[in-house]
Motif scaffolding. Structure first.
Motif, PDB file in Angstrom:
ATOM      1  N   VAL A 149      59.687  14.504  33.619  1.00  0.00           N
ATOM      2  CA  VAL A 149      58.823  15.641  33.303  1.00  0.00           C
ATOM      3  C   VAL A 149      57.403  15.294  33.741  1.00  0.00           C
ATOM      4  CG1 VAL A 149      60.256  16.379  31.350  1.00  0.00           C
ATOM      5  CG2 VAL A 149      58.310  14.855  30.943  1.00  0.00           C
ATOM      6  N   ALA A 206      53.008  14.461  28.137  1.00  0.00           N
ATOM      7  CA  ALA A 206      54.351  13.978  27.783  1.00  0.00           C
ATOM      8  C   ALA A 206      54.243  12.874  26.737  1.00  0.00           C
ATOM      9  CB  ALA A 206      55.074  13.467  29.025  1.00  0.00           C
ATOM     10  N   CYS A 240      65.276  14.529  37.948  1.00  0.00           N
ATOM     11  CA  CYS A 240      64.444  15.698  38.251  1.00  0.00           C
ATOM     12  C   CYS A 240      65.258  16.990  38.145  1.00  0.00           C
ATOM     13  CB  CYS A 240      63.829  15.573  39.641  1.00  0.00           C
ATOM     14  SG  CYS A 240      62.556  14.298  39.732  1.00  0.00           S
ATOM     15  N   LEU A 255      55.142  11.917  37.348  1.00  0.00           N
ATOM     16  CA  LEU A 255      56.254  12.124  36.426  1.00  0.00           C
ATOM     17  C   LEU A 255      56.445  10.952  35.471  1.00  0.00           C
ATOM     18  CD1 LEU A 255      58.797  13.460  39.076  1.00  0.00           C
ATOM     19  CD2 LEU A 255      57.454  14.826  37.459  1.00  0.00           C
ATOM     20  N   ALA A 258      58.260  19.969  26.813  1.00  0.00           N
ATOM     21  CA  ALA A 258      58.052  19.871  28.256  1.00  0.00           C
ATOM     22  C   ALA A 258      59.123  20.671  28.976  1.00  0.00           C
ATOM     23  CB  ALA A 258      58.109  18.416  28.703  1.00  0.00           C
ATOM     24  N   SER A 259      58.801  21.047  30.196  1.00  0.00           N
ATOM     25  CA  SER A 259      59.755  21.712  31.081  1.00  0.00           C
ATOM     26  C   SER A 259      59.972  20.825  32.294  1.00  0.00           C
ATOM     27  CB  SER A 259      59.202  23.059  31.552  1.00  0.00           C
ATOM     28  OG  SER A 259      59.007  23.919  30.468  1.00  0.00           O
ATOM     29  N   LEU A 260      61.086  21.020  32.953  1.00  0.00           N
ATOM     30  CA  LEU A 260      61.337  20.290  34.192  1.00  0.00           C
ATOM     31  C   LEU A 260      60.343  20.776  35.241  1.00  0.00           C
ATOM     32  CD1 LEU A 260      65.233  20.441  34.242  1.00  0.00           C
ATOM     33  CD2 LEU A 260      63.779  18.564  33.482  1.00  0.00           C
ATOM     34  N   PRO A 261      59.920  19.887  36.150  1.00  0.00           N
ATOM     35  CA  PRO A 261      58.880  20.262  37.110  1.00  0.00           C
ATOM     36  C   PRO A 261      59.334  21.236  38.195  1.00  0.00           C
ATOM     37  CG  PRO A 261      59.634  18.040  37.540  1.00  0.00           C
ATOM     38  CD  PRO A 261      60.293  18.488  36.265  1.00  0.00           C
ATOM     39  N   GLU A 287      62.066  25.154  27.856  1.00  0.00           N
ATOM     40  CA  GLU A 287      61.247  24.088  27.287  1.00  0.00           C
ATOM     41  C   GLU A 287      62.126  23.236  26.393  1.00  0.00           C
ATOM     42  OE1 GLU A 287      57.821  25.424  25.108  1.00  0.00           O
ATOM     43  OE2 GLU A 287      56.535  24.822  26.769  1.00  0.00           O
TER      44      GLU A 287
END
Length: 149
Positions: A80, A85, A108, A139, A91-94, A118
């Protein structure tokens, strides 16, 4: 929360993880549908117990049949964005990454997680397995809480 379900005999080992994909075409008319199709589609699960007293049942989807197991939602390791973080934060995945050869790619784009969701971070694992991100993303490797059932 533990749930009893049926999985293919090849997967029926304590500690094995899988993402439940839902009903397959071979499931139609199966007498075990209610025991097999009782998980949430898209969620990741970990097998916590294989029912030893159960028998192997015939299955149109799994070549060697299915066994009764106990499963629970499993946490997901993911990369993330590093900014913000920390354990307990969300958090959300990028986003998608085309670099499938990268050692971080499975983190990823982890199985069982979606880009538009989220997730709460349960633990900071550390640096991602790559030396540098080819998309120039900063990340952090984390463990995301298992989705509630």
């Amino acid at each position: 929360m533990t749930t009893v379900t049926l999985v293919g005999t090849r997967l029926a080992e304590v500690g094995a993880e899988f993402v439940y994909r839902g009903e397959a075409s071979g499931c139609e008319g199966c007498p075990y549908r209610d025991q097999c199709l009782n998980l949430t589609t898209g969620n990741r699960y970990r097998i916590t117990n294989v029912r030893q007293s159960g028998q192997t049942l015939d299955c149109a989807v799994h070549e060697n049949g299915v066994r009764a197991v106990e499963v629970e939602p499993a946490p997901i390791q993911a990369n993330v964005p590093s900014k913000g973080a920390y354990a307990g934060s969300k958090a959300s995945l990028p986003g998608p990454c085309p670099h499938t050869e990268c050692p971080s790619h499975p983190y990823c784009e982890p199985a069982g997680a979606e880009f538009d969701e989220e997730y709460r971070i349960s633990e900071i694992v550390g640096d991602p397995p790559h030396d540098y991100c080819m998309l120039d993303r900063d990340l952090t490797l984390v463990e995301l809480e298992a989705p509630g059932e």
